[in-house]
Design a protein around this motif. Structure first.
Motif, mmCIF file in Angstrom:
data_model
loop_
_atom_site.group_PDB
_atom_site.id
_atom_site.type_symbol
_atom_site.label_atom_id
_atom_site.label_comp_id
_atom_site.label_asym_id
_atom_site.label_seq_id
_atom_site.Cartn_x
_atom_site.Cartn_y
_atom_site.Cartn_z
ATOM 1 N N ALA A 1 -10.468 -20.422 39.901
ATOM 2 C CA ALA A 1 -11.855 -20.700 40.291
ATOM 3 C C ALA A 1 -11.893 -21.503 41.585
ATOM 4 O O ALA A 1 -12.725 -21.236 42.469
ATOM 5 C CB ALA A 1 -12.575 -21.441 39.166
ATOM 6 N N LEU B 1 -21.303 -32.097 36.844
ATOM 7 C CA LEU B 1 -21.595 -30.898 37.620
ATOM 8 C C LEU B 1 -22.450 -31.214 38.845
ATOM 9 O O LEU B 1 -22.223 -30.696 39.937
ATOM 10 C CB LEU B 1 -22.284 -29.857 36.720
ATOM 11 C CG LEU B 1 -22.439 -28.459 37.298
ATOM 12 C CD1 LEU B 1 -21.089 -27.839 37.636
ATOM 13 C CD2 LEU B 1 -23.213 -27.562 36.336
ATOM 14 N N THR C 1 -20.342 -23.868 43.754
ATOM 15 C CA THR C 1 -20.458 -24.664 42.527
ATOM 16 C C THR C 1 -20.526 -23.751 41.303
ATOM 17 O O THR C 1 -19.910 -24.032 40.268
ATOM 18 C CB THR C 1 -21.717 -25.552 42.589
ATOM 19 O OG1 THR C 1 -21.688 -26.299 43.803
ATOM 20 C CG2 THR C 1 -21.790 -26.491 41.408
ATOM 21 N N VAL C 2 -21.279 -22.661 41.426
ATOM 22 C CA VAL C 2 -21.391 -21.700 40.317
ATOM 23 C C VAL C 2 -20.011 -21.150 39.963
ATOM 24 O O VAL C 2 -19.650 -21.043 38.785
ATOM 25 C CB VAL C 2 -22.380 -20.580 40.684
ATOM 26 C CG1 VAL C 2 -22.244 -19.387 39.758
ATOM 27 C CG2 VAL C 2 -23.810 -21.123 40.655
ATOM 28 N N ILE C 3 -19.215 -20.823 40.980
ATOM 29 C CA ILE C 3 -17.867 -20.302 40.720
ATOM 30 C C ILE C 3 -17.021 -21.339 39.974
ATOM 31 O O ILE C 3 -16.179 -21.002 39.149
ATOM 32 C CB ILE C 3 -17.180 -19.895 42.045
ATOM 33 C CG1 ILE C 3 -17.896 -18.703 42.683
ATOM 34 C CG2 ILE C 3 -15.704 -19.558 41.829
ATOM 35 C CD1 ILE C 3 -17.333 -18.263 44.030
ATOM 36 N N MET C 4 -17.275 -22.619 40.250
ATOM 37 C CA MET C 4 -16.468 -23.682 39.623
ATOM 38 C C MET C 4 -17.152 -24.316 38.408
ATOM 39 O O MET C 4 -16.696 -25.342 37.908
ATOM 40 C CB MET C 4 -16.141 -24.758 40.668
ATOM 41 C CG MET C 4 -15.093 -24.292 41.673
ATOM 42 S SD MET C 4 -14.780 -25.480 43.002
ATOM 43 C CE MET C 4 -14.229 -26.927 42.091
ATOM 44 N N SER C 5 -18.237 -23.698 37.930
ATOM 45 C CA SER C 5 -19.014 -24.363 36.878
ATOM 46 C C SER C 5 -18.314 -24.371 35.522
ATOM 47 O O SER C 5 -18.619 -25.212 34.678
ATOM 48 C CB SER C 5 -20.410 -23.754 36.770
ATOM 49 O OG SER C 5 -20.333 -22.381 36.504
#
Lengths: 570, 570
Positions: free
Chosen positions: A132, A225, A258-262
């Protein structure tokens, strides 16, 4: 003795949700990944807000040698030993990079009877966090290059009409954001991109290993987050033609990153060979990055356990220094005790004396000379104001005479105590004595101190690390570094902390200097702004941010066997 | 109407192990990934060996247009419809690439009330398979470049002494293995690597999108782990200075690559909005690769269900042709029925006539003209000897008059039947009529035929696809293609099948030619050997194996909201 992967495979793992229940994690806070791994929702921190935190123990080591000091073996063994004497202890370690797994030494799951299991799952994809990080990192690289491409082919009017926003005026020579891949990839260190018709202006770029990504540091340092989202927004991807920073927020890619790493923000629960909890989260290297597992994992573990064992990469001049001056500052949570791992072999190798025979054979002269390195690391850790326990990670060839001498020598230092660890060959029972002395150490009064206040100038902060952290006379900045320093001040980022990128193989910048380097200046070749992680990286001497594969790489031994099992992972 | 992600989020998902149990998967064969995804162990195929296989339905479409034909909506809707009329049906689809997710149109989970849920998990990392493919692919690239580096810096004697094996004598100008990343990355299409001191000979390289990796094709075509291991061993990474192929086996990296992909070989179980099973596995694009989900997923689903719905990417000249001539040949399992998806909008856009007004308004002239494209696809599919059902994916603006005309026009063709699908707006109930006619079609006698026998020459096989598959007069080989053809014959690989890489936007090679292209020769610009996947790729005209990001890319809309939820995924 069996190999690490054989021991791991023969072990009877408990279902991971049993480990979670025993630790006090509720089913709704757990996402299972098979029955050996599970991610923990950050919601747990709200539920546990009122819990008293346990003791935090940071494991560090003498200056590393090619023989391996067994820091992770000791961290996992200590966790096993603490549980064996009736304490609730959790280990918090980094996710291994596939670079070393396929490149050199194999994995980073500990070894022998002090391992995180199943070791092949820890050493390969785990729950996908490193992937990620790579993906989010490379999306930012694609985004800045796509902007550059469209700015270069469109007039300002066309650009505004088609994109709905003003051009960023990216300076193609000042794209600071490189790419990452989680492999040892020498040939990608320096590349030229955008070649060919309609592929954008040609410019220099290159790949670092993912462990060196600023996003990896952000993952390790974020408190949640939203904090991660803010830090990602601050990442500086390039400079514009006026020299002003262009951030991920400016490019509009911070949300998607951020979505990819959520999911990656959730730590992964695994277990030791004796069924003790282990949280794996984030994996920055300690030479080219800050070298510590995540603040979030520590926080969760501290709320659930009496003892949390974590480790800083390499010697105490590396990961431990960054633990104290970077991680503790962000987490607000100081350690209660430090464990310094040493081996007889490592001390002999650190003696600076030529080897006259097999390093496994007794050699008091080299041991006595090499002890100076251990003493230096004990004193280095002590200056942070916390009790130090020395753990001697025992090898089968170690003699009782040498071990006794070393214990008595440590007794003359500022260390609180010293114990031999037999965790590698005996597992939990081999680390009970160490566990007891660590418990005593955490009961001592301590007063943690940073090495420098953030308010100092960058030069003063760097000087503090060089002088108090390595024993240097002073620092020498290259012309490039001086220029970058002015730039950092102009942008207003001189209030950040410092992450030194240097060789781990010596306390100073020269890997050939063994023992205690004296009478040297620390040469700073470059600075790198890590506005998202929240520190300035100072590169000392030549520092590779991308390893290479050797002539006989680790992958040669790795395969599946007739039973479809993985073989060859060390 | 709600957005796709809103519908997905409001849906009440059943725990994924309930879906598995209902389908007949045992707990020991399942690895949970949270409660919405699970991987299925290939051990299940041994247990189910004796089961009778269900019917296999392949969903294809007319020539695609920018409006979206809703092939996945129809596949998922049909699966929902079949279950609604009391059949046990499973959908088998590809894993979406993050390239399109962040680049253009968003995900590939279906849409409206015919979706795989949770859509954000399908569209992002899923269970990590694409990351595993990228990682294994790039390890091979690192390995071949590391060999080249060490061969270039060491004498033959030194190399043998240090590596324990003979040098491969790699030709730096003939490294055929590129790199991959799962993003739209224009600037990495052509790069120069190995720049700088001691980073290896400088040479050309570049990145393809992971969906174009030969490893992705291998994942989709393998019948088990050992088959995958063998195929990976056969991958040609480079040529030596004598022009002989150097394989992944020769480099010694095939075992490690297989280990990296050893979890990826297990399909992932998810569910539709109505709780019907859906297997997600492998994601080759249909323009630059063979465009179909995995043989393993189909096999498992066929053993567990009465009906298996899968889809080939783009129009029937693309993914469907490759389904028949590549996938069926490897799996040994022919389809029982094909569904051709059409929309009124797509037919109008395929008419070749200028739009005089909004494409959503009635326009019988364009519809009648565009019908020729649908008829072409019906006939194209029919030549494979299986019944064809036309599914008209209804849009709210479609008029009853136009729909009735289209149904009556289809009735005059060789199609077995035709139904309107309202799956997008109504879900399962909107696809019941389609489901009934598909059931009838699968009860027809059919005799599947390949378009060409493998024994023909490569030219003859290519001619068969060009003439019978696209309606071309013949083929024209570039000089480069001719030379590559001789090379392929010299290596002895002319017995392989063919995978054509061409634009999906026309039946011919020119995306501007709408309707039914006539009187054209198919220009073959290049051949690419895919010895591991088991086919030769023929590139037609200019084919990009790496997309680029537009001036207003999809990532701009994607973020997390105040509730830490993902927003902006379409």
């Amino acid at each position: 003795m069996l190999s690490d992967i054989e021991i791991s495979r023969q072990a009877k793992h408990r279902p991971i949700n049993h480990i979670a229940i025993k630790l006090g994690i509720e089913a709704s806070e757990l996402s299972l990944f098979g029955d050996t791994k599970a991610k923990i929702s950050l919601d747990i921190l709200n539920r546990l807000q009122g819990n008293v935190e346990g003791k935090l123990v940071i494991v560090t080591a003498v200056t590393p040698t090619p023989f391996g000091e067994g820091k992770t073996v000791t961290s996992i063994g200590l966790t096993q030993g603490l549980n064996a004497i009736g304490k609730c202890a959790t280990a918090c370690i980094r996710q291994p990079s596939m670079g070393p797994v396929f490149g050199i030494k194999g994995g980073a799951a500990g070894g022998g009877f002090a391992q995180v299991v199943p070791m092949e799952e820890l050493n390969l994809h785990l729950t996908g966090d490193i992937h990620a990080v790579s993906s989010a990192h490379n999306l930012a690289a694609a985004a800045i290059d796509a902007c550059l491409f469209h700015e270069s082919r469109l007039s300002r009017e066309e650009y505004v009409a088609q994109s709905g926003s003003d051009p960023l005026n990216i300076d193609a020579k000042q794209i600071l954001w490189r790419r990452v891949v989680d492999h040892n990839e020498r040939s990608l260190r320096n590349i030229s991109v955008g070649i060919g018709d309609n592929n954008g202006p040609v410019h220099d770029s290159g790949f670092d290993i993912t462990a060196a990504s600023e996003l990896m540091a952000i993952l390790a340092l974020s408190r949640g987050l939203k904090d991660m989202r803010r830090r990602i927004g601050r990442l500086i991807l390039a400079l514009d033609t006026q020299g002003h920073p262009i951030t991920a927020e400016d490019v509009g890619v911070a949300g998607a990153m951020t979505v990819i790493m959520s999911d990656a923000i959730e730590p992964t629960l695994m277990q030791t060979l004796t069924g003790d909890p282990c949280l794996i989260h984030a994996g920055p290297f300690a030479n080219i990055a800050h070298g510590n597992s995540s603040i979030i994992a520590d926080k969760i573990a501290l709320k659930l356990s009496e003892f949390v064992i974590t480790e800083g990469g390499f010697g105490s001049d590396m990961g431990f220094e960054k633990f104290c001056n970077i991680k503790v500052r962000e987490s607000g949570r100081a350690p209660d005790t430090a464990v310094v791992v040493a081996t007889l072999k490592a001390l002999k190798a650190n003696s600076g004396l030529e080897s006259r025979n097999d390093i496994n054979l007794p050699d008091m002269e080299r041991l006595v000379a090499g002890f100076a390195n251990l003493k230096w690391h004990i004193d280095n850790v002590s200056q942070y104001g916390i009790p130090v326990v020395v753990a001697i990670n025992r090898f089968p060839t170690d003699t009782e005479e040498e071990l006794q001498w070393l214990k008595s020598a440590v007794a003359e230092t500022s260390a609180f105590g010293c114990e031999v660890s037999n965790a590698f060959s005996e597992g939990a029972s081999g680390a009970e004595a160490l566990a007891r002395i660590v418990v005593s150490a955490t009961e001592q009064a301590s007063e943690f101190r940073f090495l420098y206040p953030l308010e100092s100038s960058l030069e003063a902060k760097l000087m503090a690390i060089a002088e108090s952290g390595y024993g240097a006379k002073g620092i020498i900045l290259s012309d490039e570094a001086k220029q970058q320093l002015s730039q950092i001040k102009a942008i207003g980022l001189d209030g950040l902390g410092i992450c030194v990128a240097k060789t781990p193989l010596s306390i100073c910048h020269d890997p050939k200097v063994k023992g205690i380097p004296k009478d040297f200046d620390l040469p700073i070749t470059q600075f790198k702004i890590n506005a998202g992680a929240g520190f300035i990286t100072a590169l000392v001497g030549k520092v590779m941010t991308m390893p290479g594969l050797g002539v006989k790489p680790g992958y040669l031994n790795i395969d599946i066997n007739e039973q479809d099992e993985i073989v060859g992972l060390a």
